[in-house]
Design a protein around this motif. Structure first.
Motif, mmCIF file in Angstrom:
data_model
loop_
_atom_site.group_PDB
_atom_site.id
_atom_site.type_symbol
_atom_site.label_atom_id
_atom_site.label_comp_id
_atom_site.label_asym_id
_atom_site.label_seq_id
_atom_site.Cartn_x
_atom_site.Cartn_y
_atom_site.Cartn_z
ATOM 1 N N THR A 30 44.883 44.855 43.663
ATOM 2 C CA THR A 30 43.992 45.192 42.554
ATOM 3 C C THR A 30 43.687 46.686 42.477
ATOM 4 O OG1 THR A 30 42.145 44.589 43.993
ATOM 5 C CG2 THR A 30 42.902 42.923 42.426
ATOM 6 N N PRO A 54 44.290 38.224 40.577
ATOM 7 C CA PRO A 54 43.986 38.085 39.147
ATOM 8 C C PRO A 54 45.198 38.502 38.311
ATOM 9 C CG PRO A 54 42.206 39.213 40.312
ATOM 10 C CD PRO A 54 43.357 39.141 41.261
ATOM 11 N N ALA A 55 45.871 37.533 37.709
ATOM 12 C CA ALA A 55 47.164 37.797 37.068
ATOM 13 C C ALA A 55 47.044 38.762 35.897
ATOM 14 C CB ALA A 55 47.793 36.483 36.613
ATOM 15 N N SER A 56 45.967 38.654 35.121
ATOM 16 C CA SER A 56 45.831 39.540 33.964
ATOM 17 C C SER A 56 45.724 40.994 34.403
ATOM 18 C CB SER A 56 44.610 39.144 33.132
ATOM 19 O OG SER A 56 43.426 39.206 33.915
ATOM 20 N N ASP A 57 44.976 41.242 35.474
ATOM 21 C CA ASP A 57 44.856 42.607 35.997
ATOM 22 C C ASP A 57 46.198 43.101 36.530
ATOM 23 O OD1 ASP A 57 42.188 42.439 35.390
ATOM 24 O OD2 ASP A 57 41.528 42.103 37.454
ATOM 25 N N SER A 58 46.893 42.232 37.261
ATOM 26 C CA SER A 58 48.188 42.618 37.829
ATOM 27 C C SER A 58 49.185 42.962 36.733
ATOM 28 C CB SER A 58 48.741 41.490 38.701
ATOM 29 O OG SER A 58 47.911 41.245 39.816
ATOM 30 N N LYS A 59 49.226 42.144 35.696
ATOM 31 C CA LYS A 59 50.183 42.376 34.608
ATOM 32 C C LYS A 59 49.886 43.680 33.878
ATOM 33 C CE LYS A 59 51.301 37.500 33.901
ATOM 34 N NZ LYS A 59 51.192 36.316 33.017
ATOM 35 N N LYS A 60 48.604 43.993 33.709
ATOM 36 C CA LYS A 60 48.245 45.244 33.041
ATOM 37 C C LYS A 60 48.694 46.446 33.865
ATOM 38 C CE LYS A 60 44.454 47.839 30.942
ATOM 39 N NZ LYS A 60 44.943 49.125 31.504
ATOM 40 N N SER A 63 52.390 46.914 33.706
ATOM 41 C CA SER A 63 52.739 47.541 32.430
ATOM 42 C C SER A 63 52.411 49.030 32.436
ATOM 43 C CB SER A 63 51.997 46.842 31.292
ATOM 44 O OG SER A 63 52.237 47.484 30.061
ATOM 45 N N SER A 69 58.427 43.975 34.211
ATOM 46 C CA SER A 69 57.712 42.762 34.622
ATOM 47 C C SER A 69 58.652 41.603 34.923
ATOM 48 C CB SER A 69 56.708 42.346 33.542
ATOM 49 O OG SER A 69 57.374 42.055 32.328
ATOM 50 N N PHE A 74 54.209 36.401 39.303
ATOM 51 C CA PHE A 74 52.743 36.447 39.300
ATOM 52 C C PHE A 74 52.189 35.067 39.644
ATOM 53 C CE2 PHE A 74 54.241 39.620 36.288
ATOM 54 C CZ PHE A 74 53.513 40.749 36.632
ATOM 55 N N ASP A 76 48.332 33.459 39.738
ATOM 56 C CA ASP A 76 46.932 33.746 39.436
ATOM 57 C C ASP A 76 46.029 33.171 40.525
ATOM 58 O OD1 ASP A 76 44.871 34.810 37.845
ATOM 59 O OD2 ASP A 76 44.475 32.840 36.963
#
Length: 304
Positions: A30, A54-60, A63, A69, A74, A76
């Motif tokens: 993170t 936290p997958a959304s944080d990792s993906k951001k 990016s 990607s 990933f 979650d």
């Protein structure tokens, strides 16, 4: 014998060429610095990572760093404990070649590793934290231990700590590493318990009771790293002083503090690992920059 991180990188690359990128489980990455290090490792062909957190944080963050990607998996996990448990379960099932511990406290993760239900390691497993340090003023890698697992080791535990570090040195091509038991002074004083313990372990080494490693102690830090200082203090018959590989500290606070001081203020190049588990567990500290996290990943890759 590998004496620098550049040599380690080269050896790990040769290993990858002969085999394949390693499956890496990444626990709670993170912070952008973890993704930066992972990107470097992916681009070099070292690893195929799966990020657990936290997958959304990792993906951001993936990016934001420009990392493809499609090269990343990933999973979650909403909290540190769950992420650690998932990583351990998948490691037990053979889905990971090694792990990278990121933003989860070492103590909390070690507790998860030793939990009865984990099935990963037993209570008898000798697991220790080993920090590898490279500075311009020392002629080879320094193995600083134990900075994260055993808080106040007794004599038997210190021997285990040294033997674990010696096995890691063996993996890096050093067949007979030299271990210094560090204390505030290099003389033996009954009033300073650490010097008495160090002297007893050193005598055991002299008599051949501890195999595959040369041990001397007590040694002050300056004596351990400098033959000139050792001579100035009258230490002329030590096979370890001035040429130490393993810096075995008397407690976790000292080892942890030395590692962080070297990284933060001496700007040392570094890597770290939890060693003794069935698979390597690369680690990182809050003080580590992306290059040092990358070194830890490369170390894990090499040890698989």
């Amino acid at each position: 014998m590998i004496k620098s991180f550049s040599e380690l990188h080269g050896a790990a690359l040769e290993n990858i060429k002969e085999n394949r990128p390693k499956k890496l489980g990444v626990i709670i990455p993170t912070d952008i610095k973890y993704i930066t290090a992972i990107k470097k490792a992916v681009n070099a062909g070292f690893v195929e990572p799966i990020l657990i957190g936290p997958a959304s944080d990792s993906k951001k963050m993936v990016s934001d760093t420009g990392l493809d990607s499609s090269a990343i998996g990933f999973i979650d996990a909403g909290n540190h404990r769950l992420a650690g448990q998932i990583a351990i379960e998948k490691a037990v099932n053979g889905e990971f070649d090694f792990l990278l511990k990121c933003n989860i406290r070492t103590r909390d993760f070690v507790d998860l590793l030793f939990a009865d239900q984990s099935g990963f390691i037993s209570k008898k497993t000798v697991l220790t934290h080993i920090g590898l340090i490279q500075t311009e003023r020392y002629h080879k890698l320094m193995f600083v231990t134990d900075g994260g697992v055993i808080p106040e080791p007794d004599a038997a535990q210190l021997i285990n700590i040294i033997q674990n570090a010696a096995r890691l040195c063996n993996k890096l091509g050093n067949e007979l590493p030299k271990a210094g038991l560090l204390a505030a002074v290099e003389a033996i004083y009954p009033a300073i318990a650490t010097t008495m313990v160090a002297a007893a372990i050193a005598k055991m080494s002299d008599r051949g009771q501890i195999k595959n490693v040369l041990i001397d102690g007590p040694l002050s830090f300056d004596v351990a790293i400098s033959a000139e200082v050792a001579r100035s203090k009258g230490i002329t018959n030590s096979k370890v002083a001035g040429d130490t590989d393993i810096f075995a500290m008397s407690n976790m606070e000292t080892a942890n503090g030395v590692y962080k001081a070297m990284v933060m203020y001496a700007q040392a190049e570094a890597a770290s690992v939890l060693y003794g588990a069935p698979i390597p567990i690369a680690t990182s500290s809050a003080v580590d920059l992306p290059d040092n996290i990358f070194n830890s990943i490369v170390l894990g890759t090499y040890l698989v």
